[in-house]
Design an enzyme around this catalytic site. Structure first.
Site, PDB file in Angstrom:
ATOM      1  CE1 TYR A 140      -0.088  -6.585  -1.044  1.00  0.00           C
ATOM      2  CE2 TYR A 140      -1.990  -6.686   0.394  1.00  0.00           C
ATOM      3  CZ  TYR A 140      -0.891  -6.008  -0.082  1.00  0.00           C
ATOM      4  OH  TYR A 140      -0.584  -4.766   0.411  1.00  0.00           O
ATOM      5  CE  LYS A 191       0.814   5.011 -11.955  1.00  0.00           C
ATOM      6  NZ  LYS A 191       0.789   6.488 -11.895  1.00  0.00           N
ATOM      7  CG  ASP A 223       0.046   8.526  -9.330  1.00  0.00           C
ATOM      8  OD1 ASP A 223      -1.089   8.198  -9.729  1.00  0.00           O
ATOM      9  OD2 ASP A 223       0.934   8.904 -10.119  1.00  0.00           O
ATOM     10  CG  ASP A 247      -2.538  -3.125   2.772  1.00  0.00           C
ATOM     11  OD1 ASP A 247      -2.851  -2.573   3.846  1.00  0.00           O
ATOM     12  OD2 ASP A 247      -1.709  -4.045   2.708  1.00  0.00           O
ATOM     13  CG  ASP A 251      -3.084   1.255   6.876  1.00  0.00           C
ATOM     14  OD1 ASP A 251      -4.209   0.801   7.140  1.00  0.00           O
ATOM     15  OD2 ASP A 251      -2.028   0.673   7.180  1.00  0.00           O
TER      16      ASP A 251
END
Length: 356
Positions: A140, A191, A223, A247, A251
């Protein structure tokens, strides 16, 4: 000591839910807790007034505060603005300006709301997870970034995923510290099988773990973590991860509880100055209709008292009031089910204030 709190109502339902949160703080203030509130605009409201989503006036107010209470930012009327002027850029800017590197996102399911989740009650009943998300690094904020035409003459977009060792160490310390106060279990999400940045992340987290021998550390690819949050969410206690993975996962975790309208969040810097906001957005479709659920914002106030002001008793008192109101059957529209008492945003505020 007077607690200096910057109040940023923001856009959409922001002013409505912040108003109810301030009523809760007023209960404590009227009992002798010293507080000072200063209001300032952020996001679309700030663009309308100052032509920028995080204007100098707001910067000064927030830098001088011990904590910041935010409603929400954004709305469809701002979608066509140049990217640097959009409301969401104000949120990114305040995080960077105040050095708010640690985002705490609890996902807790109240027993009374077990049927509100889309998962079976037996899968989610008793859920209590804390997701610790690094907030000021990663893809980001990494440079270089942008859009360009490459050497073959084709247009492309590009971003840079990067973490410095100091950034990983400080968020790891926050996560281990929280794990020490909870179930002493920490899952670091990466990851590392594909991305060197997160392979580096994993290496540093393992090193920091040596300072917390009581905490059981595990690792999970992002994942698989996304799948496990749906398959068996109660296996987790504290999760720590980078900006983009956090992020998405926070959620996802929020919806395990039935409504994102229930979930608070805190974003802290190294000196415990924090930005406290509900996890949901500005919900422009119901703005101004007194329909919003203020509970996430009220619970964010509890987090503020706990993390910025070290007042555990006041935080627990607010959380107990919310629990009491839910147990009594009061529900805003987003969590309503047949047989419950449906109330407006302000009526939910009435009930929580009364319960205190």
């Amino acid at each position: 000591m007077t607690m200096k709190i910057a109040v940023l109502p923001g856009d959409g339902i922001g002013p409505e839910i912040v108003k109810q949160a301030l009523r809760v703080l007023d209960v404590l203030k009227n009992e002798g807790m010293e507080m000072e509130f200063t209001e300032a605009p952020l996001g679309g409201q700030a663009y309308d007034e100052y032509g920028h989503p995080y204007p100098e006036f707001t910067q000064k107010v927030c830098r001088a505060a011990d904590a910041v209470l935010l409603g929400a930012v954004g709305g469809p009327q701002y979608d066509n603005l140049d990217r640097p002027l959009r409301p969401e850029r104000g949120l990114l800017a305040i995080r960077k300006d105040l050095g708010l590197f640690a985002n705490l996102r609890p996902a807790m399911l109240y027993p009374e709301l077990a049927n509100a989740s889309t998962l079976k009650p037996e899968v989610v009943a008793g859920l209590d997870i804390m997701i610790v998300r690094e907030l000021t690094g990663d893809v980001y904020f990494g440079q270089p970034r942008g859009m360009r035409t490459n050497d073959e003459g084709e247009r492309e977009g590009f971003n840079t995923m990067v973490y410095k060792e100091s950034e990983v160490r400080r968020i790891a310390h926050v996560a281990f510290g929280i794990a020490m106060k909870r179930g002493k279990k920490l899952c670091s999400v990466d990851k590392a099988n594909v991305l060197e940045t997160t392979e580096f992340w994993k290496e540093i987290v393992i090193d920091v773990a040596k300072e917390y021998p009581e905490v059981e550390l595990s690792h999970m690819y992002v994942d698989n973590a996304a799948m496990q949050l749906i398959r068996n969410p109660k296996q987790f206690d504290v999760m720590v991860t980078g900006n983009i993975f956090g992020d998405i996962l926070s959620d996802e975790a929020s919806m395990l509880t039935g409504s994102i309208g229930m979930l608070a969040s805190a974003s802290l810097n190294a000196s415990k100055q924090g930005l406290y906001e509900p996890s949901h957005g500005s919900a422009p479709d119901i703005a101004g209709q007194n329909l919003a659920n203020p509970i996430a914002t009220i619970l964010s106030v509890a987090m503020m008292l706990r993390y910025s002001f070290d007042n555990e008793a006041a935080a627990v008192r607010i959380e107990a009031a919310v629990k009491k109101v839910l147990a009594a059957g009061y529900r805003t529209g987003d969590i309503y089910e047949e047989g419950m008492k449906k109330v407006s945003c302000s009526e939910m505020g009435d009930q929580i204030v009364a319960a205190m």
